[in-house]
Design a protein around this motif. Structure first.
Motif, PDB file in Angstrom:
ATOM      1  N   LEU A   6       0.820  -1.209   0.000  1.00 34.26           N
ATOM      2  CA  LEU A   6       0.000   0.000   0.000  1.00 34.26           C
ATOM      3  C   LEU A   6       0.856   1.261   0.000  1.00 34.26           C
ATOM      4  O   LEU A   6       0.462   2.290  -0.540  1.00 34.26           O
ATOM      5  N   ALA A   7       1.998   1.190   0.665  1.00 35.89           N
ATOM      6  CA  ALA A   7       2.919   2.321   0.745  1.00 35.89           C
ATOM      7  C   ALA A   7       4.323   1.763   0.886  1.00 35.89           C
ATOM      8  O   ALA A   7       4.514   0.555   1.055  1.00 35.89           O
ATOM      9  N   ASP A   8       5.301   2.644   0.833  1.00 32.94           N
ATOM     10  CA  ASP A   8       6.685   2.189   0.885  1.00 32.94           C
ATOM     11  C   ASP A   8       6.979   1.369   2.136  1.00 32.94           C
ATOM     12  O   ASP A   8       7.796   0.445   2.115  1.00 32.94           O
ATOM     13  N   ARG A 122       0.540   2.867  17.469  1.00 35.20           N
ATOM     14  CA  ARG A 122       0.420   3.263  16.069  1.00 35.20           C
ATOM     15  C   ARG A 122      -0.774   2.559  15.430  1.00 35.20           C
ATOM     16  O   ARG A 122      -1.132   1.449  15.809  1.00 35.20           O
ATOM     17  N   ILE A 123      -1.349   3.216  14.467  1.00 39.27           N
ATOM     18  CA  ILE A 123      -2.370   2.630  13.599  1.00 39.27           C
ATOM     19  C   ILE A 123      -1.714   2.470  12.238  1.00 39.27           C
ATOM     20  O   ILE A 123      -1.156   3.426  11.694  1.00 39.27           O
ATOM     21  N   ASP A 124      -1.749   1.276  11.698  1.00 33.64           N
ATOM     22  CA  ASP A 124      -1.062   1.039  10.427  1.00 33.64           C
ATOM     23  C   ASP A 124      -1.790   1.691   9.251  1.00 33.64           C
ATOM     24  O   ASP A 124      -1.152   2.187   8.323  1.00 33.64           O
ATOM     25  N   LEU A 125      -3.118   1.687   9.308  1.00 32.44           N
ATOM     26  CA  LEU A 125      -3.899   2.309   8.229  1.00 32.44           C
ATOM     27  C   LEU A 125      -5.176   2.889   8.827  1.00 32.44           C
ATOM     28  O   LEU A 125      -5.978   2.162   9.419  1.00 32.44           O
ATOM     29  N   LEU A 126      -5.339   4.199   8.683  1.00 30.72           N
ATOM     30  CA  LEU A 126      -6.530   4.896   9.166  1.00 30.72           C
ATOM     31  C   LEU A 126      -7.391   5.284   7.978  1.00 30.72           C
ATOM     32  O   LEU A 126      -6.894   5.895   7.020  1.00 30.72           O
ATOM     33  N   LEU A 127      -8.681   4.944   8.045  1.00 29.26           N
ATOM     34  CA  LEU A 127      -9.619   5.279   6.974  1.00 29.26           C
ATOM     35  C   LEU A 127     -10.683   6.245   7.484  1.00 29.26           C
ATOM     36  O   LEU A 127     -11.163   6.108   8.617  1.00 29.26           O
ATOM     37  N   ILE A 128     -11.052   7.210   6.653  1.00 26.19           N
ATOM     38  CA  ILE A 128     -12.260   7.993   6.923  1.00 26.19           C
ATOM     39  C   ILE A 128     -13.432   7.112   6.524  1.00 26.19           C
ATOM     40  O   ILE A 128     -13.534   6.668   5.380  1.00 26.19           O
ATOM     41  N   GLN A 175      -0.048  13.514   1.645  1.00 26.49           N
ATOM     42  CA  GLN A 175       0.024  12.059   1.710  1.00 26.49           C
ATOM     43  C   GLN A 175      -0.952  11.449   0.705  1.00 26.49           C
ATOM     44  O   GLN A 175      -2.044  11.981   0.491  1.00 26.49           O
ATOM     45  N   PRO A 176      -0.579  10.314   0.105  1.00 29.62           N
ATOM     46  CA  PRO A 176      -1.535   9.647  -0.788  1.00 29.62           C
ATOM     47  C   PRO A 176      -2.588   8.872   0.002  1.00 29.62           C
ATOM     48  O   PRO A 176      -2.295   8.300   1.062  1.00 29.62           O
ATOM     49  N   LEU A 177      -3.802   8.873  -0.491  1.00 26.60           N
ATOM     50  CA  LEU A 177      -4.822   7.950   0.004  1.00 26.60           C
ATOM     51  C   LEU A 177      -4.533   6.608  -0.650  1.00 26.60           C
ATOM     52  O   LEU A 177      -4.531   6.502  -1.879  1.00 26.60           O
ATOM     53  N   VAL A 178      -4.283   5.575   0.152  1.00 27.84           N
ATOM     54  CA  VAL A 178      -3.718   4.347  -0.399  1.00 27.84           C
ATOM     55  C   VAL A 178      -4.754   3.276  -0.718  1.00 27.84           C
ATOM     56  O   VAL A 178      -4.421   2.268  -1.356  1.00 27.84           O
ATOM     57  N   THR A 179      -6.011   3.473  -0.318  1.00 23.28           N
ATOM     58  CA  THR A 179      -7.043   2.484  -0.631  1.00 23.28           C
ATOM     59  C   THR A 179      -8.414   3.089  -0.402  1.00 23.28           C
ATOM     60  O   THR A 179      -8.561   4.141   0.232  1.00 23.28           O
ATOM     61  N   ASN A 180      -9.423   2.422  -0.924  1.00 24.58           N
ATOM     62  CA  ASN A 180     -10.821   2.704  -0.619  1.00 24.58           C
ATOM     63  C   ASN A 180     -11.457   1.372  -0.264  1.00 24.58           C
ATOM     64  O   ASN A 180     -11.245   0.377  -0.960  1.00 24.58           O
ATOM     65  N   GLN A 181     -12.194   1.347   0.829  1.00 24.08           N
ATOM     66  CA  GLN A 181     -12.876   0.117   1.249  1.00 24.08           C
ATOM     67  C   GLN A 181     -14.340   0.233   0.849  1.00 24.08           C
ATOM     68  O   GLN A 181     -15.057   1.110   1.325  1.00 24.08           O
ATOM     69  N   GLN A 201      -8.767   1.337 -10.084  1.00 25.92           N
ATOM     70  CA  GLN A 201      -7.806   0.627 -10.922  1.00 25.92           C
ATOM     71  C   GLN A 201      -6.916   1.605 -11.689  1.00 25.92           C
ATOM     72  O   GLN A 201      -5.708   1.373 -11.834  1.00 25.92           O
ATOM     73  N   GLU A 202      -7.512   2.672 -12.192  1.00 27.26           N
ATOM     74  CA  GLU A 202      -6.731   3.659 -12.932  1.00 27.26           C
ATOM     75  C   GLU A 202      -5.603   4.208 -12.063  1.00 27.26           C
ATOM     76  O   GLU A 202      -4.501   4.491 -12.554  1.00 27.26           O
ATOM     77  N   ARG A 203      -5.868   4.315 -10.753  1.00 30.22           N
ATOM     78  CA  ARG A 203      -4.873   4.858  -9.828  1.00 30.22           C
ATOM     79  C   ARG A 203      -3.992   3.770  -9.215  1.00 30.22           C
ATOM     80  O   ARG A 203      -3.173   4.056  -8.353  1.00 30.22           O
ATOM     81  N   ARG A 204      -4.165   2.536  -9.692  1.00 30.52           N
ATOM     82  CA  ARG A 204      -3.350   1.399  -9.246  1.00 30.52           C
ATOM     83  C   ARG A 204      -3.455   1.186  -7.742  1.00 30.52           C
ATOM     84  O   ARG A 204      -2.486   0.826  -7.072  1.00 30.52           O
ATOM     85  N   LEU A 205      -4.647   1.416  -7.192  1.00 26.59           N
ATOM     86  CA  LEU A 205      -4.851   1.283  -5.757  1.00 26.59           C
ATOM     87  C   LEU A 205      -5.542  -0.043  -5.430  1.00 26.59           C
ATOM     88  O   LEU A 205      -6.622  -0.319  -5.972  1.00 26.59           O
ATOM     89  N   PRO A 206      -4.974  -0.866  -4.563  1.00 28.24           N
ATOM     90  CA  PRO A 206      -5.705  -2.044  -4.092  1.00 28.24           C
ATOM     91  C   PRO A 206      -7.023  -1.625  -3.447  1.00 28.24           C
ATOM     92  O   PRO A 206      -7.116  -0.549  -2.839  1.00 28.24           O
TER      93      PRO A 206
END
Length: 297
Positions: A6-8, A122-128, A175-181, A201-206
């Motif tokens: 998802l990120a580096d 720490r939270i590894d991934l936080l979503l709105i 920061q990039p938004l790395v996914t959408n659920q 898909q266009e943004r290559r985001l899982p």
């Protein structure tokens, strides 16, 4: 299990274990939750999906109790959680109405509460959690950027956003938004035609797929033609029907990440058998056609 970047500095497992219904289990003891996490880990699932609102704002504390009892598990998992929904229950019982809050103050307060509840630094991934019709993208974006800069959150994303909601928030962020659920299953296929999946898909985001088994009711709610096909394919591959439904998602090139929400460790194992199922293109379309109820145009 193949992992997804998802990120580096953040990879997630190809299937995620979701704790939406963890508080519905008759046994929410640390030992019981630990057993589910260890079952998931044995299947190659290292990512856990949470949200502050789950269980009426108690599910994160259920996970936290298990991590306090078995702290060695924390560094073996990635924790995803969400914020932004305020419902008049639990710590927000004084709210007059269910609403969304994506202000910087609320996001900061929610992250602080989640870190404390889940016994982690720490939270590894936080979503709105949901798109907010009153969002101030500059304020929300800055709050998310600051959380990543602080180290309290490693990466950020969104949940249930439409493309225009996604681009509005991203436009105000460093920061990039790395996914959408989003919701995707054989009984919820709209994302294949409404543009949501193509946008990501266009943004290559899982894409994280919630309720991939229809809340556990996919087979029961499916039309007979789909139930029959699922049963045949399950027999052909010597797996449970749930594994076929999950394999159908995994087969898609959008890099869909199914989120399993069961409280039964045995069902986790059965669904994870999807990783050894190889559906060809025609089998994928057989399932899609059965779900639609008609041939593709």
């Amino acid at each position: 299990m193949t992992r997804l970047r998802l990120a580096d500095d953040l990879d997630i497992s190809r299937i995620v274990y979701g704790m939406w219904r963890v508080c519905d289990d008759a046994d929410t003891s640390p030992a019981r939750v630990q057993r589910k996490i260890e079952t998931a880990l044995a299947c190659g699932i290292t990512t856990i999906d949470q949200a502050d609102i789950y269980g009426g704002y108690t599910a994160e504390s259920v996970l936290g109790a298990a991590l306090r009892a078995a702290p060695q598990l924390r560094d073996r998992v990635e924790i995803v959680t969400k914020c932004g929904i305020v419902a008049p229950v639990g710590r927000h019982a004084a709210a007059r109405i269910k609403h969304y809050d994506t202000t910087a103050a609320h996001i900061a307060e929610s992250v602080h509460a989640s870190l404390r509840a889940m016994a982690t630094d720490r939270i590894d991934l936080l979503l709105i959690h949901r798109p907010d019709p009153m969002i101030d993208p500059e304020e929300t974006g800055r709050a998310l950027d600051d959380l990543v800069a602080s180290g309290k959150v490693r990466s950020v994303g969104v949940s249930n956003f439409r493309p225009w909601d996604f681009t509005l928030l991203q436009s105000a962020m460093r920061q990039p938004l790395v996914t959408n659920q989003i919701e995707i299953s054989l009984t919820c296929t709209g994302c294949f035609t409404n543009g949501d999946l193509a946008f990501l898909q266009e943004r290559r985001l899982p894409v994280m797929a919630w309720s991939p088994l229809g809340g556990g009711n996919l087979v029961a709610a499916a039309p007979e033609r789909l139930r029959t096909l699922l049963a045949r394919l399950a027999a052909d591959h010597d797996v449970d029907v749930s594994a076929i439904a999950i394999a159908w998602l995994l087969r898609h090139p959008a890099r869909l990440v199914p989120i399993l929400g069961t409280n039964d460790p045995a069902r986790i194992e059965k669904a994870c058998a999807a990783l050894r199922v190889d559906l060809d293109r025609q089998a994928w379309f057989e399932l899609y056609t059965a779900a639609l109820g008609h041939d593709v145009p």
